[in-house]
Design a protein around this motif. Structure first.
Motif, short mmCIF file in Angstrom:
data_model
loop_
_atom_site.label_atom_id
_atom_site.label_comp_id
_atom_site.label_asym_id
_atom_site.label_seq_id
_atom_site.Cartn_x
_atom_site.Cartn_y
_atom_site.Cartn_z
N VAL A 1 30.61 -24.82 -11.31
CA VAL A 1 31.14 -25.86 -10.44
C VAL A 1 32.02 -25.20 -9.38
O VAL A 1 32.97 -24.48 -9.73
N PRO A 2 31.75 -25.41 -8.09
CA PRO A 2 32.60 -24.83 -7.05
C PRO A 2 34.02 -25.39 -7.16
O PRO A 2 34.22 -26.56 -7.51
N ALA A 3 35.02 -24.57 -6.84
CA ALA A 3 36.40 -25.01 -6.93
C ALA A 3 37.27 -24.21 -5.97
O ALA A 3 36.93 -23.09 -5.58
N ARG A 4 38.40 -24.80 -5.62
CA ARG A 4 39.46 -24.09 -4.91
C ARG A 4 40.57 -23.84 -5.92
O ARG A 4 41.00 -24.77 -6.61
N ILE A 5 41.05 -22.59 -6.01
CA ILE A 5 41.97 -22.23 -7.08
C ILE A 5 43.26 -21.65 -6.48
O ILE A 5 43.22 -20.82 -5.56
N PHE A 6 44.38 -22.14 -6.98
CA PHE A 6 45.71 -21.73 -6.56
C PHE A 6 46.49 -21.32 -7.80
O PHE A 6 46.34 -21.93 -8.86
N ALA A 7 47.32 -20.29 -7.70
CA ALA A 7 48.18 -19.91 -8.82
C ALA A 7 49.56 -19.56 -8.31
O ALA A 7 49.69 -18.92 -7.25
N GLY A 8 50.59 -19.98 -9.03
CA GLY A 8 51.95 -19.67 -8.60
C GLY A 8 52.99 -20.36 -9.45
O GLY A 8 52.69 -20.87 -10.55
N PRO A 9 54.23 -20.42 -8.98
CA PRO A 9 55.33 -21.00 -9.75
C PRO A 9 55.11 -22.48 -10.05
O PRO A 9 54.54 -23.21 -9.25
N GLY A 10 55.56 -22.89 -11.24
CA GLY A 10 55.46 -24.29 -11.62
C GLY A 10 56.32 -24.56 -12.84
O GLY A 10 57.24 -23.82 -13.16
N GLY A 11 56.01 -25.64 -13.54
CA GLY A 11 56.82 -26.09 -14.65
C GLY A 11 57.76 -27.19 -14.18
O GLY A 11 58.32 -27.11 -13.09
N GLN A 12 57.93 -28.23 -15.00
CA GLN A 12 58.70 -29.37 -14.53
C GLN A 12 60.13 -29.01 -14.14
O GLN A 12 60.65 -29.48 -13.12
N GLY A 13 60.78 -28.17 -14.94
CA GLY A 13 62.15 -27.80 -14.61
C GLY A 13 62.24 -27.08 -13.27
O GLY A 13 63.08 -27.41 -12.42
N LEU A 14 61.38 -26.08 -13.07
CA LEU A 14 61.38 -25.34 -11.82
C LEU A 14 61.04 -26.25 -10.65
O LEU A 14 61.68 -26.19 -9.59
N ASN A 15 60.03 -27.11 -10.81
CA ASN A 15 59.66 -28.03 -9.74
C ASN A 15 60.85 -28.89 -9.31
O ASN A 15 61.11 -29.12 -8.13
N MET A 16 61.57 -29.42 -10.31
CA MET A 16 62.73 -30.26 -10.02
C MET A 16 63.82 -29.48 -9.30
O MET A 16 64.43 -29.97 -8.33
N ALA A 17 64.07 -28.25 -9.78
CA ALA A 17 65.13 -27.44 -9.17
C ALA A 17 64.80 -27.07 -7.73
O ALA A 17 65.67 -27.09 -6.86
N VAL A 18 63.54 -26.74 -7.46
CA VAL A 18 63.13 -26.41 -6.10
C VAL A 18 63.34 -27.61 -5.18
O VAL A 18 63.85 -27.48 -4.05
N SER A 19 62.97 -28.79 -5.66
CA SER A 19 63.12 -29.99 -4.84
C SER A 19 64.59 -30.30 -4.57
O SER A 19 64.97 -30.65 -3.44
N ALA A 20 65.43 -30.17 -5.59
CA ALA A 20 66.87 -30.40 -5.39
C ALA A 20 67.43 -29.40 -4.40
O ALA A 20 68.21 -29.75 -3.49
N ASN A 21 67.04 -28.14 -4.55
CA ASN A 21 67.56 -27.09 -3.69
C ASN A 21 67.19 -27.31 -2.23
O ASN A 21 67.94 -26.93 -1.32
N LYS A 22 66.03 -27.89 -1.97
CA LYS A 22 65.60 -28.18 -0.60
C LYS A 22 66.55 -29.11 0.12
O LYS A 22 66.58 -29.14 1.36
N GLU A 23 67.32 -29.89 -0.66
CA GLU A 23 68.25 -30.84 -0.04
C GLU A 23 69.59 -30.20 0.30
O GLU A 23 70.52 -30.87 0.73
N GLY A 24 69.70 -28.89 0.10
CA GLY A 24 70.90 -28.18 0.50
C GLY A 24 72.07 -28.29 -0.47
O GLY A 24 73.23 -28.12 -0.06
N VAL A 25 71.78 -28.55 -1.75
CA VAL A 25 72.85 -28.64 -2.74
C VAL A 25 72.83 -27.40 -3.63
O VAL A 25 71.81 -26.71 -3.75
N ARG A 26 73.97 -27.11 -4.26
CA ARG A 26 74.06 -25.98 -5.19
C ARG A 26 73.29 -26.34 -6.46
O ARG A 26 73.64 -27.31 -7.14
N THR A 27 72.26 -25.57 -6.74
CA THR A 27 71.32 -25.90 -7.82
C THR A 27 71.26 -24.77 -8.83
O THR A 27 71.18 -23.60 -8.47
N ALA A 28 71.28 -25.14 -10.10
CA ALA A 28 71.14 -24.16 -11.19
C ALA A 28 70.06 -24.66 -12.15
O ALA A 28 69.87 -25.87 -12.31
#
Length: 277
Positions: A30-57
């Motif tokens: 089956v043809p597909a487009r494949i991407f690999a990289g950072p993920g996980g719910q905790g990391l996803n949440m932290a990246v989104s919070a950090n985009k808003e310019g707040v101190r994130t841990a």
């Protein structure tokens, strides 16, 4: 005084996203487009919070392999701090199979999750907890210990339900939370609670804000739907950040939904420009 605006407890993972244009058929290519990289719910949440310019841990866990070391360095490059990082094999890995309409199924090979207990040095304004951690070993005890600690720090506590199968564990932790973040399936599995306050994530229908005295609907703006992976995580992280910036809950949710739409416009929960060009 707070020294962290948003403290996230959750997974860091290596995500592989497979976008298909035809149904999977075992025994056939089956043809597909494949991407690999950072993920996980905790990391996803932290990246989104950090985009808003707040101190994130981020309180999280990685392994000892090369991907784990890459993830650690990449997170730090985003100016997200990693206090009490647990380094223990295996690293969580997720495969997301995404249909042409953007809906996906997740295949997860979970790690241990973070193992560190609450310290006295952190002072968060907001603590955002991934419900997935409740399913790990002594996860319920561990998560509740962190929530009690955060309450002692006078932090606002947000608990993401994460998956309908976790409803019994989430129910046990709800009394320590100020906000429940859930999609419709998760909310139904929990018995549609109205306490604590609820941010109900309804996909393309937007967000419902459920407070003891009212229910408000916030529509989702139009946008390209390539992959819904991590959209709810982006909403959660942004909502937490905007609360930390003293936005009202309605203002915070109205802004956060834009982050969810943004994530749907590319493959993978975290945007890597050089991969998605």
């Amino acid at each position: 005084m707070a020294n962290i605006d948003v403290l996230v407890l959750g997974d860091t993972a290596w995500d592989t996203v497979v976008r298909i244009t035809k149904p999977l058929a075992f025994g056939h290519d089956v043809p597909a487009r494949i991407f690999a990289g950072p993920g996980g719910q905790g990391l996803n949440m932290a990246v989104s919070a950090n985009k808003e310019g707040v101190r994130t841990a981020l309180i999280t866990q990685i392994g000892h392999d090369e991907r784990s070391q890459f993830l650690r360095d990449w997170i730090l490059q985003q100016d997200i701090t990693l206090p009490l990082l647990t380094e223990q094999d295996p690293l969580t890995q997720v495969v997301a199979v995404v249909r042409e309409d953007g809906e996906r199924a997740l295949l997860t090979d979970a790690g241990s999750g973070p193992l560190s207990w609450p310290p006295s040095s952190l002072r968060p304004r907001i603590m955002l907890v991934s419900g997935y951690l409740l399913a790990r070993g002594d996860g319920v005890e561990w998560v509740i210990a962190w929530m009690k600690w955060a309450r002692d720090q006078e932090a606002t506590i947000l608990l993401d339900a994460s998956h309908p199968r976790l409803a019994p564990q989430v129910t046990g932790a709800l009394k320590y939370a100020d906000w429940l973040l859930a999609n419709e399936e998760e909310w139904d599995a929990l018995g549609a609670p109205h306490s604590p306050a609820v941010l109900l994530k309804r996909g393309a229908e937007g967000i419902d804000m459920i407070l003891p005295s009212e229910r408000r609907q916030i529509p989702s703006p139009p946008g390209d739907i390539i992959d819904t992976t991590g959209a709810g995580d982006a909403v959660a992280g942004s909502f937490a950040a905007m609360l930390a910036k003293n936005y009202s809950p309605i203002e915070a949710a109205t802004h956060a939904i834009l982050r969810g739409v943004e994530v749907c416009g590319h493959l993978g929960a975290v945007f890597w420009k050089h991969v998605n060009e």
